[in-house]
Design a protein around this motif. Structure first.
Motif, PDB file in Angstrom:
ATOM      1  N   ALA A 276       0.827  -1.208   0.000  1.00  0.00           N
ATOM      2  CA  ALA A 276       0.000   0.000   0.000  1.00  0.00           C
ATOM      3  C   ALA A 276       0.861   1.258   0.000  1.00  0.00           C
ATOM      4  CB  ALA A 276      -0.928  -0.008   1.215  1.00  0.00           C
ATOM      5  N   THR A 277       1.952   1.256   0.791  1.00  0.00           N
ATOM      6  CA  THR A 277       2.802   2.444   0.882  1.00  0.00           C
ATOM      7  C   THR A 277       3.532   2.703  -0.434  1.00  0.00           C
ATOM      8  OG1 THR A 277       3.156   1.889   3.211  1.00  0.00           O
ATOM      9  CG2 THR A 277       4.546   3.609   2.296  1.00  0.00           C
ATOM     10  N   ILE A 278       4.040   1.642  -1.060  1.00  0.00           N
ATOM     11  CA  ILE A 278       4.742   1.797  -2.344  1.00  0.00           C
ATOM     12  C   ILE A 278       3.776   2.331  -3.402  1.00  0.00           C
ATOM     13  CG2 ILE A 278       5.908   0.565  -4.228  1.00  0.00           C
ATOM     14  CD1 ILE A 278       6.915  -1.425  -2.022  1.00  0.00           C
ATOM     15  N   ARG A 279       2.593   1.729  -3.482  1.00  0.00           N
ATOM     16  CA  ARG A 279       1.605   2.166  -4.477  1.00  0.00           C
ATOM     17  C   ARG A 279       1.223   3.624  -4.260  1.00  0.00           C
ATOM     18  NH1 ARG A 279      -2.762  -2.799  -5.007  1.00  0.00           N
ATOM     19  NH2 ARG A 279      -1.591  -4.073  -6.478  1.00  0.00           N
ATOM     20  N   SER A 280       1.004   3.988  -3.004  1.00  0.00           N
ATOM     21  CA  SER A 280       0.623   5.365  -2.692  1.00  0.00           C
ATOM     22  C   SER A 280       1.721   6.341  -3.114  1.00  0.00           C
ATOM     23  CB  SER A 280       0.358   5.494  -1.190  1.00  0.00           C
ATOM     24  OG  SER A 280       0.135   6.834  -0.832  1.00  0.00           O
ATOM     25  N   PHE A 281       2.992   6.006  -2.816  1.00  0.00           N
ATOM     26  CA  PHE A 281       4.112   6.878  -3.176  1.00  0.00           C
ATOM     27  C   PHE A 281       4.205   7.030  -4.687  1.00  0.00           C
ATOM     28  CE2 PHE A 281       8.399   8.108  -4.152  1.00  0.00           C
ATOM     29  CZ  PHE A 281       8.776   8.947  -3.103  1.00  0.00           C
ATOM     30  N   LEU A 282       4.078   5.898  -5.403  1.00  0.00           N
ATOM     31  CA  LEU A 282       4.202   5.939  -6.862  1.00  0.00           C
ATOM     32  C   LEU A 282       3.050   6.722  -7.498  1.00  0.00           C
ATOM     33  CD1 LEU A 282       5.400   2.296  -7.606  1.00  0.00           C
ATOM     34  CD2 LEU A 282       6.783   4.376  -7.584  1.00  0.00           C
ATOM     35  N   LYS A 283       1.846   6.614  -6.901  1.00  0.00           N
ATOM     36  CA  LYS A 283       0.715   7.389  -7.420  1.00  0.00           C
ATOM     37  C   LYS A 283       0.981   8.885  -7.283  1.00  0.00           C
ATOM     38  CE  LYS A 283      -3.029   4.081  -6.647  1.00  0.00           C
ATOM     39  NZ  LYS A 283      -4.094   3.695  -5.703  1.00  0.00           N
ATOM     40  N   ARG A 284       1.495   9.277  -6.086  1.00  0.00           N
ATOM     41  CA  ARG A 284       1.791  10.697  -5.866  1.00  0.00           C
ATOM     42  C   ARG A 284       2.894  11.166  -6.796  1.00  0.00           C
ATOM     43  NH1 ARG A 284       1.444   9.167  -0.404  1.00  0.00           N
ATOM     44  NH2 ARG A 284       3.716   9.274  -0.201  1.00  0.00           N
ATOM     45  N   LEU A 285       3.907  10.300  -6.989  1.00  0.00           N
ATOM     46  CA  LEU A 285       5.031  10.634  -7.860  1.00  0.00           C
ATOM     47  C   LEU A 285       4.561  10.787  -9.305  1.00  0.00           C
ATOM     48  CD1 LEU A 285       8.160  10.925  -7.869  1.00  0.00           C
ATOM     49  CD2 LEU A 285       8.262   8.513  -8.460  1.00  0.00           C
ATOM     50  N   GLU A 286       3.745   9.839  -9.752  1.00  0.00           N
ATOM     51  CA  GLU A 286       3.230   9.879 -11.120  1.00  0.00           C
ATOM     52  C   GLU A 286       2.377  11.125 -11.318  1.00  0.00           C
ATOM     53  OE1 GLU A 286       0.910   6.974 -14.272  1.00  0.00           O
ATOM     54  OE2 GLU A 286       0.716   6.610 -12.137  1.00  0.00           O
ATOM     55  N   GLN A 287       1.610  11.475 -10.298  1.00  0.00           N
ATOM     56  CA  GLN A 287       0.760  12.654 -10.390  1.00  0.00           C
ATOM     57  C   GLN A 287       1.610  13.917 -10.564  1.00  0.00           C
ATOM     58  OE1 GLN A 287      -1.403  13.702  -6.805  1.00  0.00           O
ATOM     59  NE2 GLN A 287      -3.171  14.329  -8.003  1.00  0.00           N
ATOM     60  N   GLN A 288       2.677  14.044  -9.758  1.00  0.00           N
ATOM     61  CA  GLN A 288       3.560  15.214  -9.859  1.00  0.00           C
ATOM     62  C   GLN A 288       4.227  15.277 -11.235  1.00  0.00           C
ATOM     63  OE1 GLN A 288       6.155  14.483  -6.562  1.00  0.00           O
ATOM     64  NE2 GLN A 288       4.550  14.864  -5.050  1.00  0.00           N
ATOM     65  N   GLU A 289       4.693  14.105 -11.719  1.00  0.00           N
ATOM     66  CA  GLU A 289       5.363  14.071 -13.020  1.00  0.00           C
ATOM     67  C   GLU A 289       4.377  14.393 -14.147  1.00  0.00           C
ATOM     68  OE1 GLU A 289       6.905  10.152 -12.885  1.00  0.00           O
ATOM     69  OE2 GLU A 289       8.767  10.721 -11.883  1.00  0.00           O
ATOM     70  N   ALA A 290       3.135  13.894 -14.003  1.00  0.00           N
ATOM     71  CA  ALA A 290       2.118  14.169 -15.031  1.00  0.00           C
ATOM     72  C   ALA A 290       1.782  15.652 -15.080  1.00  0.00           C
ATOM     73  CB  ALA A 290       0.858  13.343 -14.751  1.00  0.00           C
ATOM     74  N   ILE A 291       1.691  16.290 -13.922  1.00  0.00           N
ATOM     75  CA  ILE A 291       1.403  17.731 -13.867  1.00  0.00           C
ATOM     76  C   ILE A 291       2.517  18.517 -14.556  1.00  0.00           C
ATOM     77  CG2 ILE A 291       1.252  19.721 -12.296  1.00  0.00           C
ATOM     78  CD1 ILE A 291      -0.239  17.840 -10.332  1.00  0.00           C
ATOM     79  N   GLU A 292       3.771  18.138 -14.283  1.00  0.00           N
ATOM     80  CA  GLU A 292       4.910  18.845 -14.876  1.00  0.00           C
ATOM     81  C   GLU A 292       4.935  18.665 -16.396  1.00  0.00           C
ATOM     82  OE1 GLU A 292       7.894  21.256 -15.522  1.00  0.00           O
ATOM     83  OE2 GLU A 292       6.845  21.051 -13.598  1.00  0.00           O
ATOM     84  N   LEU A 293       4.708  17.427 -16.860  1.00  0.00           N
ATOM     85  CA  LEU A 293       4.685  17.175 -18.303  1.00  0.00           C
ATOM     86  C   LEU A 293       3.505  17.910 -18.949  1.00  0.00           C
ATOM     87  CD1 LEU A 293       5.703  15.731 -20.849  1.00  0.00           C
ATOM     88  CD2 LEU A 293       4.257  13.789 -20.224  1.00  0.00           C
TER      89      LEU A 293
END
Length: 709
Positions: A474-491
């Motif tokens: 759960a913690t890994i998935r949550s971190f990756l979701k937040r990371l992907e969200q930040q990267e998607a916003i930047e792109l």
């Protein structure tokens, strides 16, 4: 109240008589008052069996009384269905009884006022609600387990398909929860009833076979029991000894795990010895080891290191008469009570009336809260919790001697997350018994594990392939979701800037009014969410740009072409590189929008681009940045003459050039030569050209080329 209610009064009087054995009379009266309220609320309601509904809540309270639960828990048990099945509101219970009882009843009640898309979603959301209520007060799950146990005892009136569904849910969720909380008396009955309802044919065949088998061994069991009792008396020990029957479900599980028929399972004779003190447990162990020879590697000391659910006992397996295996458990009377009643045996109260739980259960509840926080939805939460409900434990130590209990198959990463979420997120390496070990190493009992962290490190998506604990996943998935969200916003920001620039505008020139207008038009909450949608490829940057400037007095730039987007290779998960053609820095490249994934970069000559060329809206020109730091995968094919050490020579040369081999496959062509395909990581075209030049100098290399598509 009618005549049927009179029978129910008899049942409540029977319960009250039992409660007087351990509760003050004032509290027993409160339980009776709750009964009167519940009987009135359920007036006119019947169960499928035809009996008055109030029979069920009283039976649930009777199960809990057998575990000596407090009077508020018993009152909540009698009232546990009034919110869900009658017109009674939670606020009414709080006024009539207390806010604490109202919270307990609400914690057990299903979410009936919400419509769900599927039965699975409803089950998952109700489960999450109940588990979160349990983290505030463990009595919620005690009531639910007793409720489920009585429902399973009366399952025969249900339609077969519904009975099987309830039995499956019991075996998957409720029996494991009872096990996790150490309540073996409830767990074993739930398992037996669950198997009988879900696999009736298997259960009856197996039970019949076991009865025949037990009939043949009664004399053997009796003889061993007498020998054990005689030796203990001879040594001056006073202990209770009795043969312990294996349950049908546990034997069925063992048959599945070992893939053996019943006839080939070792006929283990099981005995339990209950004594007065911990010291006597160890002394009795010495006596039985002197009486019969112990089986090497089959001794477990759960007294010194209790199980995760608080269970304590000494376990040993002996070579009995005629070589028969004898399994013996040695424990104190208090340990036996804990083994049967689990967390209920630890029940105490603070002066404030709040429940105290044993450390092991409290730790599990803390983990549940973390898993809930990191789970995206109720289905995901249920999945993570199910993982943690089957803990064949492994005991490992920190360098300071702190013990951690993990499920069987747990890895270094699971251990790191068990210590703390931040330790797991920053984990880069580990030492097991002072030796460096891979992060995917599975842990074994007794190992000492040291986690090495780096503040700049972050979780790797590949970890999800081997972690086993719900908390880690759960913690890994949550971190990756937040990371992907930040990267998607930047792109998304970069893509939108590029399109606005082609239209002679920029993000800085867009007013808040225009932003609000566009967000309202397309139904999104905020601008970051819009940028994320653009970055993930769910919305086209060109269309969003035109919407944003629709009311602006901007010069028309309909025919202007947006410039190429610069790719750095460090955009993360929202920019990926196609495996079919393996583009590397220096290649001519194009990008395709893939909804939900963002940009997928292909080599300009990739044969798989044919379909996309006809879809202009998915097409995007991209170019490499001048400075690129990273490695990229690509494929090379080598035709070489068959020769001893051929593969080792080629692999060694590739490694010498600073490239990592990610995959290799070979195919013999004509007996004289072999075709080899290597997936290698390179820094760019120059690096790849250098590797190819080196390989061409090898005498047995006949042909070498890069594979695109």
């Amino acid at each position: 109240m009618d005549g049927q209610s009179g029978d129910a009064r008899f049942l409540i009087s029977d319960l009250c008589s039992y409660l007087e054995r351990y509760l003050p009379i004032e509290q027993v009266k409160e339980v009776y008052r709750a009964y009167l309220f519940g009987a009135e609320a359920h007036e006119g309601q019947s169960r499928l069996s035809g009996e008055p509904y109030i029979y069920h809540p009283v039976a649930v309270a009777r199960i809990l009384a057998g575990m000596r639960m407090d009077h508020q828990c018993l009152m909540a048990a009698i009232l546990h269905d009034v919110i869900e099945d009658t017109e009674t509101a939670k606020e009414q219970l709080a006024t009539e009884f207390s806010p604490e009882i109202a919270e307990l009843v609400d914690g057990v009640s299903k979410l009936t006022q919400i419509k769900f898309r599927s039965r699975a979603e409803a089950q998952a959301e109700n489960f999450r609600k109940m588990m979160l209520a349990m983290t505030k007060d463990i009595r919620v799950i005690m009531i639910k387990l007793a409720d489920r146990l009585h429902n399973m005892r009366t399952l025969g009136v249900m339609a077969p398909n519904k009975a099987r569904r309830i039995a499956r849910e019991t075996l998957d969720i409720y029996a494991p929860i009872a096990n996790r909380l150490g309540i073996n008396s409830i767990r074993h009955e739930l398992e037996e009833l669950g198997m009988a309802a879900h696999w009736p044919w298997r259960y009856n065949i197996l039970r019949s076979a076991l009865r025949k088998r037990r009939g043949n061994r009664k004399e053997v069991v009796s003889n061993i029991e007498e020998v054990l009792r005689g030796r203990l008396q001879q040594e001056g020990f006073d202990g209770e000894i009795y043969g312990r029957e294996k349950h049908v479900y546990s034997i069925y599980r063992k048959m599945l795990e070992k893939k053996l028929p019943l006839s080939e399972l070792a006929d283990v004779y099981a005995f339990r010895i209950i004594v007065d003190s911990v010291d006597t447990c160890y002394r009795v162990l010495g006596v039985v080891h002197n009486l019969y020879r112990p089986v090497p590697g089959r001794f477990k000391d759960y007294i010194a290191i209790p199980k995760a659910n608080g269970y304590q006992s000494l376990h040993t397996v002996l070579f009995g008469p005629h070589g028969l295996p004898i399994e013996i458990q040695i424990r104190t009377r208090e340990m036996h009570r804990v083994a049967e009643e689990g967390i209920a045996a630890h029940w105490q109260y603070k002066t404030t009336g709040g429940a105290l739980t044993p450390d092991t259960a409290a730790e599990w509840l803390r983990n549940l809260l973390e898993v809930q926080k990191d789970s995206g939805n109720s289905m995901e939460f249920l999945e993570h919790v199910k993982v943690d409900l089957f803990p064949d434990e492994v005991y490992v130590f920190t360098p300071r001697g702190q013990i951690f209990v993990l499920p069987k198959g747990a890895t270094v990463i699971d251990f790191a997350y068990a210590i703390h979420s931040d330790v797991g997120n920053r984990c880069v390496a580990a030492r097991i018994d002072r030796r460096l070990a891979p992060l995917r190493s599975q842990l074994r009992n007794g190992q000492t594990v040291e986690i090495i962290t780096n503040p700049n490190s972050r979780p790797n998506p590949a970890w999800l392939d081997f972690v086993v604990t719900g908390k880690a996943r759960a913690t890994i998935r949550s971190f990756l979701k937040r990371l992907e969200q930040q990267e998607a916003i930047e792109l998304g920001r970069r893509l939108l800037e590029r399109e606005l620039d082609a239209l002679g505008a920029s993000l800085e020139q867009i007013t808040q009014d225009d932003t609000d207008r566009v967000l309202a038009e397309i139904g999104l909450d905020n601008f970051d969410h819009l940028l994320e949608q653009v970055g993930l490829g769910n919305r086209m940057a060109k269309l969003v740009a035109r919407l944003l400037i629709a009311s602006e007095d901007q010069p028309s730039a309909e025919g202007a072409a947006a410039g190429s987007l610069t790719i750095k290779g460090t955009e993360g998960m929202v920019v990926s590189f196609a495996k079919c053609c393996g583009p590397i820095p220096g290649d001519p490249v194009v990008a395709i929008f893939s909804p939900g994934r963002g940009l997928v970069v292909h080599h300009h000559d990739c044969p798989n681009l044919g379909d996309f060329r006809r879809q202009g809206q998915s097409w995007l020109d991209v170019q490499w940045a001048e400075e690129i730091d990273g490695e990229f995968s690509t494929t090379i094919r080598i035709d070489a003459g068959n020769q001893r050490g051929m593969l080792a020579t080629i692999a060694s040369l590739i490694a010498e050039e600073g490239s990592n081999i990610e995959d290799v496959r070979s195919e013999e062509r004509d007996g004289l030569s072999t075709s080899l395909r290597f997936v290698v990581s390179v820094r760019g075209r120059k690096h790849l050209a250098h590797i190819i030049r080196r390989l061409k100098k090898v005498p047995f290399v006949m042909r070498i080329n890069r594979v695109i598509g």
